[in-house]
Scaffold this motif. Structure first.
Motif, PDB file in Angstrom:
ATOM      1  N   THR A  71       0.871  -1.171   0.000  1.00  0.00           N
ATOM      2  CA  THR A  71       0.000   0.000   0.000  1.00  0.00           C
ATOM      3  C   THR A  71       0.903   1.215   0.000  1.00  0.00           C
ATOM      4  O   THR A  71       1.607   1.474   0.982  1.00  0.00           O
ATOM      5  N   LEU A  72       0.914   1.907  -1.118  1.00  0.00           N
ATOM      6  CA  LEU A  72       1.806   3.058  -1.270  1.00  0.00           C
ATOM      7  C   LEU A  72       1.192   4.305  -0.637  1.00  0.00           C
ATOM      8  O   LEU A  72       0.004   4.564  -0.786  1.00  0.00           O
ATOM      9  N   GLN A  73       2.020   5.051   0.057  1.00  0.00           N
ATOM     10  CA  GLN A  73       1.629   6.315   0.671  1.00  0.00           C
ATOM     11  C   GLN A  73       2.440   7.435   0.032  1.00  0.00           C
ATOM     12  O   GLN A  73       3.193   7.201  -0.914  1.00  0.00           O
ATOM     13  N   GLU A  74       2.356   8.637   0.596  1.00  0.00           N
ATOM     14  CA  GLU A  74       3.064   9.776  -0.003  1.00  0.00           C
ATOM     15  C   GLU A  74       4.578   9.601   0.014  1.00  0.00           C
ATOM     16  O   GLU A  74       5.275  10.138  -0.840  1.00  0.00           O
ATOM     17  N   THR A  75       5.110   8.839   0.969  1.00  0.00           N
ATOM     18  CA  THR A  75       6.539   8.507   0.963  1.00  0.00           C
ATOM     19  C   THR A  75       6.674   7.000   1.126  1.00  0.00           C
ATOM     20  O   THR A  75       5.808   6.354   1.720  1.00  0.00           O
ATOM     21  N   ILE A  76       7.740   6.450   0.621  1.00  0.00           N
ATOM     22  CA  ILE A  76       7.965   5.005   0.710  1.00  0.00           C
ATOM     23  C   ILE A  76       8.106   4.570   2.175  1.00  0.00           C
ATOM     24  O   ILE A  76       7.698   3.480   2.548  1.00  0.00           O
ATOM     25  N   GLU A  77       8.657   5.456   3.014  1.00  0.00           N
ATOM     26  CA  GLU A  77       8.826   5.121   4.433  1.00  0.00           C
ATOM     27  C   GLU A  77       7.483   4.975   5.152  1.00  0.00           C
ATOM     28  O   GLU A  77       7.406   4.302   6.172  1.00  0.00           O
ATOM     29  N   LYS A  78       6.433   5.584   4.658  1.00  0.00           N
ATOM     30  CA  LYS A  78       5.106   5.483   5.273  1.00  0.00           C
ATOM     31  C   LYS A  78       4.251   4.400   4.624  1.00  0.00           C
ATOM     32  O   LYS A  78       3.134   4.151   5.048  1.00  0.00           O
ATOM     33  N   SER A  79       4.769   3.763   3.599  1.00  0.00           N
ATOM     34  CA  SER A  79       4.030   2.722   2.898  1.00  0.00           C
ATOM     35  C   SER A  79       4.001   1.441   3.720  1.00  0.00           C
ATOM     36  O   SER A  79       4.800   1.266   4.640  1.00  0.00           O
ATOM     37  N   SER A  80       3.060   0.534   3.397  1.00  0.00           N
ATOM     38  CA  SER A  80       2.925  -0.686   4.194  1.00  0.00           C
ATOM     39  C   SER A  80       2.826  -1.918   3.302  1.00  0.00           C
ATOM     40  O   SER A  80       2.627  -1.828   2.090  1.00  0.00           O
ATOM     41  N   LEU A  81       2.955  -3.061   3.953  1.00  0.00           N
ATOM     42  CA  LEU A  81       3.003  -4.361   3.290  1.00  0.00           C
ATOM     43  C   LEU A  81       1.928  -5.252   3.906  1.00  0.00           C
ATOM     44  O   LEU A  81       1.803  -5.327   5.123  1.00  0.00           O
ATOM     45  N   ASN A  82       1.155  -5.944   3.074  1.00  0.00           N
ATOM     46  CA  ASN A  82       0.109  -6.836   3.562  1.00  0.00           C
ATOM     47  C   ASN A  82       0.694  -8.237   3.744  1.00  0.00           C
ATOM     48  O   ASN A  82       0.749  -9.026   2.802  1.00  0.00           O
ATOM     49  N   LEU A  83       1.124  -8.521   4.973  1.00  0.00           N
ATOM     50  CA  LEU A  83       1.691  -9.837   5.279  1.00  0.00           C
ATOM     51  C   LEU A  83       0.607 -10.854   5.619  1.00  0.00           C
ATOM     52  O   LEU A  83       0.887 -12.052   5.690  1.00  0.00           O
ATOM     53  N   GLN A  84      -0.628 -10.389   5.814  1.00  0.00           N
ATOM     54  CA  GLN A  84      -1.719 -11.299   6.168  1.00  0.00           C
ATOM     55  C   GLN A  84      -2.306 -12.008   4.947  1.00  0.00           C
ATOM     56  O   GLN A  84      -2.938 -13.054   5.079  1.00  0.00           O
ATOM     57  N   ALA A  85      -2.080 -11.449   3.756  1.00  0.00           N
ATOM     58  CA  ALA A  85      -2.680 -12.039   2.561  1.00  0.00           C
ATOM     59  C   ALA A  85      -1.663 -12.094   1.423  1.00  0.00           C
ATOM     60  O   ALA A  85      -1.757 -11.358   0.450  1.00  0.00           O
ATOM     61  N   PRO A  86      -0.682 -13.004   1.529  1.00  0.00           N
ATOM     62  CA  PRO A  86       0.328 -13.110   0.472  1.00  0.00           C
ATOM     63  C   PRO A  86      -0.230 -13.714  -0.813  1.00  0.00           C
ATOM     64  O   PRO A  86      -1.217 -14.453  -0.799  1.00  0.00           O
ATOM     65  N   VAL A  87       0.421 -13.378  -1.903  1.00  0.00           N
ATOM     66  CA  VAL A  87       0.135 -13.994  -3.201  1.00  0.00           C
ATOM     67  C   VAL A  87       1.164 -15.101  -3.387  1.00  0.00           C
ATOM     68  O   VAL A  87       2.369 -14.846  -3.348  1.00  0.00           O
TER      69      VAL A  87
END
Length: 155
Positions: free
Chosen positions: A97-113
């Motif tokens: 999930t991209l935010q205004e900066t890469i440092e504030k972005s997140s990763l969905n570890l609960q639903a991997p592909v």
């Protein structure tokens, strides 16, 4: 074959590069065929692009780059559905999930592909594991420094 994409306009892809999600992607059950598009400016991230719907794409990454301790077990039904015989045939990606900066972005570890790279069958699975959330920080804070694992293990 040519497809239209959200970020790159019309591009040429090879039929053998198409990932098939037999049951679609959660929230998009009719979307069964996607391709991975490498970002020329950043090899850490890729785009999971729908073949059918140009507006449907997801930023994804190998979670082991950021969380080397990430682990989960695939159930037998998923292994059978994807035709997985050997662990080395499996690739794991997580949606970013991209935010205004890469440092504030997140990763969905609960639903991997999860993808079997030998037959290009894929599935987004939902983990019932309290260690993982839908919005893990992309960059982990460690003693005031940003930590990114260099272990690019892909299970």
């Amino acid at each position: 074959m040519k497809i239209k994409t959200l970020y790159y306009g019309e591009i040429e892809i090879k039929e053998e590069s198409i990932l098939t999600f037999e049951s679609g992607v959660p929230g998009f059950q009719d979307e069964k065929r996607f391709t991975l598009i490498k970002l020329p400016e950043n090899s850490t991230f890729q785009i999971l692009q729908s073949i059918k719907t140009p507006e449907l794409s997801f930023a994804i990454t190998n979670p082991y780059i950021f969380y080397r301790e990430y682990e989960f077990q695939l159930d037998e039904g998923t292994k059978e559905q994807l035709g997985i015989d050997h662990n080395e045939d499996v690739s794991v990606f997580c949606i970013v999930t991209l935010q205004e900066t890469i440092e504030k972005s997140s990763l969905n570890l609960q639903a991997p592909v999860v993808s079997n790279m030998k037959n290009n069958k894929a599935k987004q699975i939902i983990l019932n594991d309290k260690r993982y959330k839908t919005k893990h920080p992309l960059y982990q804070e460690s003693e005031g420094k940003v930590h990114v694992s260099t272990n690019e293990k892909n299970r």
